[in-house]
Design an enzyme around this catalytic site. Structure first.
Site, mmCIF file in Angstrom:
data_model
loop_
_atom_site.group_PDB
_atom_site.id
_atom_site.type_symbol
_atom_site.label_atom_id
_atom_site.label_comp_id
_atom_site.label_asym_id
_atom_site.label_seq_id
_atom_site.Cartn_x
_atom_site.Cartn_y
_atom_site.Cartn_z
ATOM 1 N N ASP A 195 3.944 -24.679 -4.035
ATOM 2 C CA ASP A 195 4.605 -25.544 -5.024
ATOM 3 C C ASP A 195 6.060 -25.720 -4.587
ATOM 4 O O ASP A 195 6.846 -24.758 -4.608
ATOM 5 C CB ASP A 195 4.517 -24.885 -6.401
ATOM 6 C CG ASP A 195 5.070 -25.764 -7.517
ATOM 7 O OD1 ASP A 195 5.835 -26.704 -7.222
ATOM 8 O OD2 ASP A 195 4.755 -25.489 -8.698
ATOM 9 N N HIS A 196 6.413 -26.947 -4.213
ATOM 10 C CA HIS A 196 7.757 -27.175 -3.663
ATOM 11 C C HIS A 196 8.848 -27.084 -4.722
ATOM 12 O O HIS A 196 10.036 -27.061 -4.393
ATOM 13 C CB HIS A 196 7.816 -28.547 -2.981
ATOM 14 C CG HIS A 196 8.666 -28.562 -1.747
ATOM 15 N ND1 HIS A 196 9.724 -27.707 -1.547
ATOM 16 C CD2 HIS A 196 8.617 -29.331 -0.629
ATOM 17 C CE1 HIS A 196 10.291 -27.949 -0.392
ATOM 18 N NE2 HIS A 196 9.641 -28.933 0.201
ATOM 19 N N ARG A 197 8.481 -27.022 -6.004
ATOM 20 C CA ARG A 197 9.490 -26.764 -7.037
ATOM 21 C C ARG A 197 9.970 -25.328 -6.953
ATOM 22 O O ARG A 197 11.124 -25.014 -7.298
ATOM 23 C CB ARG A 197 8.893 -27.010 -8.422
ATOM 24 C CG ARG A 197 8.463 -28.433 -8.710
ATOM 25 C CD ARG A 197 7.751 -28.519 -10.054
ATOM 26 N NE ARG A 197 6.571 -27.648 -10.111
ATOM 27 C CZ ARG A 197 5.810 -27.469 -11.194
ATOM 28 N NH1 ARG A 197 6.106 -28.119 -12.315
ATOM 29 N NH2 ARG A 197 4.767 -26.668 -11.158
#
Length: 459
Positions: free
Chosen positions: A429-431
């Site tokens: 998850d790039h968040r």
């Protein structure tokens, strides 16, 4: 019977927060006397097949759903006559109803969803042989349509009319029930061929051959031709998986990074452990070594072991590892997890993975075992796949896919040699995880697989 107290039992929330469940099969019939916590039905949620115990002791007065029905949580499932449970329960003798007495426990507390230890009665409930359509009991060769009205009344034995009795309906596993359902076969008509009262796949297939059960009729096809299409309701695990994957794909911005690694040292270690007499009975494979590598790497790369809490506006860091293991089952893909996997040794992890997979394939994973995961592993290599882009399990920051181990030319100590090579694919998850963090975590896992002795230096 005299005083009657009819009580409705509604389908409870089985601890998963799901709005509905599919009724797999009834284990009782109308007119049966049941004891407290006696299993009366099996229901399938989006995550598992659950045995539903009776919340009351008494007589079954009405079943409000049939096998295969989707029942909303809170809907009336079954009605009990509590007054009839403590006095007399009718039976059939020569076509007439006769009264019998049975003991029941009314004051004990029920175990509604069958988790944990449940009190068991030592008194077998009396079953009532019901008359079917005009007072004629169904013979052993009864047509399936007759049993629709009483799907779980056992087949009557009519050789001796003076001593009619009812057999208990044999049990079966979820895959066998699905096969029977696909073939349009009522399991109440199928005999269990083995020593135990369990219907097997071969029993259903033999029954289908004897009855020459036809395939479901196509919506539009030339007479006598094979169906051009087949429609299957989207239910259970398949529906849950689809909803979860869509929610994950459109909520968390996925990034996948790949790394191909020489795992020869790990395959040699696994082979040596397999031949170790002290470890006989423990199946330690490359999956277990990869799981250990993940558990060692996560504390040093905590972003991969965190959760995005949008409602609270917070990032939740986990200081434990509930390791999800993707398992392909007859009901679809499920991802149960191993709680506190970081505290386990390699042997303990291997045993836990084996037990988890066997339980999942049998459809017996408890709902609690499917929630609370913090990181997952999926082994696509067992299907001969080299790499893929796995989708995150909702609520998790990362998932690691293990590709197939290939024997191929590889640079080793300045020369070209045949080595065991595997491709790892990490989706995150790039968040929560930057590209650098994801890359460093993947390298840390690969380092252990490349040199499993390094694990002795890590904590």
């Amino acid at each position: 019977m005299t005083d009657s107290a009819i009580v409705d039992f509604r389908l409870p929330d089985l601890g998963e927060g799901l709005p509905e469940a599919e009724l797999v099969q009834w284990l009782v019939a109308e007119g049966d006397t049941v004891t407290l916590n006696q299993v009366i039905a099996e229901v399938e949620t989006a995550k598992a097949v659950v045995e539903l115990p009776s919340p009351h002791a008494g007589v079954i007065r009405a079943l409000h759903a049939a096998a295969g029905d989707i029942v909303p949580v809170g809907s009336v499932l079954v009605s009990f006559d509590l007054g009839g449970g403590v006095g007399e329960a009718p039976r059939v003798e020569g076509g007439a109803e006769v009264e019998e007495t049975t003991e029941v426990e009314e004051k004990a507390q029920p175990n509604l969803v069958g988790y944990g230890a449940a009190p068991r009665s030592t008194v077998r409930p009396q079953r009532r042989a019901r008359s079917v359509r005009g007072g004629v009991t169904a013979p052993a060769s009864a047509d399936a349509a007759v049993l629709v009205a009483a799907p779980h009344d056992a087949i009557m034995q009519v050789a001796d009319r003076a001593d009619e009795r009812v057999r208990e309906r044999p049990r079966s596993t979820p895959p066998v029930r699905k096969l029977a359902k696909d073939l349009g076969i009522d399991l109440a008509l199928v005999e269990a061929s083995g020593a135990g009262p369990v219907i097997t796949r071969s029993d259903v297939e033999d029954f289908a051959r004897r009855r020459e059960v036809p395939a479901p009729a196509p919506t539009a096809a030339v007479a006598g031709a094979a169906p051009r299409t087949t429609r299957t309701p989207i239910r259970g695990v398949r529906r849950m998986t689809a909803d979860a994957m869509v929610r994950s794909a459109f909520t968390a911005p996925h990034v996948t990074t790949f790394l191909t690694v020489d795992v020869t040292a790990t395959t040699e270690l696994v082979a040596s452990l397999r031949d170790d007499r002290m470890l006989e009975g423990h199946r330690i494979g490359i999956m277990a070594v990869a799981a250990k590598a993940v558990c060692l790497a996560l504390p040093r790369h905590p972003a991969l072991n965190s959760r995005w809490d949008a409602e609270a506006g917070e990032i939740v860091a986990h200081h434990y590892v509930n390791l999800g293991i993707a398992a392909a089952t007859g009901r679809g893909l499920v991802v149960p997890n191993i709680p506190d996997a970081e505290q386990m040794s390699l042997v303990e992890l291997a045993d836990a993975i084996g037990e988890l997979a066997a339980t999942a394939r049998a459809g017996k994973t408890a709902p609690s075992g499917m929630t609370g995961g913090t990181f997952s592993i999926t082994n696509v290599g067992v299907f001969g796949i080299d790499a893929g882009t796995p989708i995150l399990n909702p609520g998790e920051a990362g998932i690691l896919a293990l590709g197939a181990v290939r024997r191929q030319p590889w640079e080793h100590r300045g020369e070209v040699a045949l080595r065991d090579v595997m491709t790892l694919a990490l989706s995150f998850d790039h968040r929560l995880v930057d590209g650098e963090q994801g890359a460093r975590f993947l390298v840390a896992v690969a380092d252990v697989l490349r040199e499993p002795g390094r694990a002795m230096l890590l904590r």
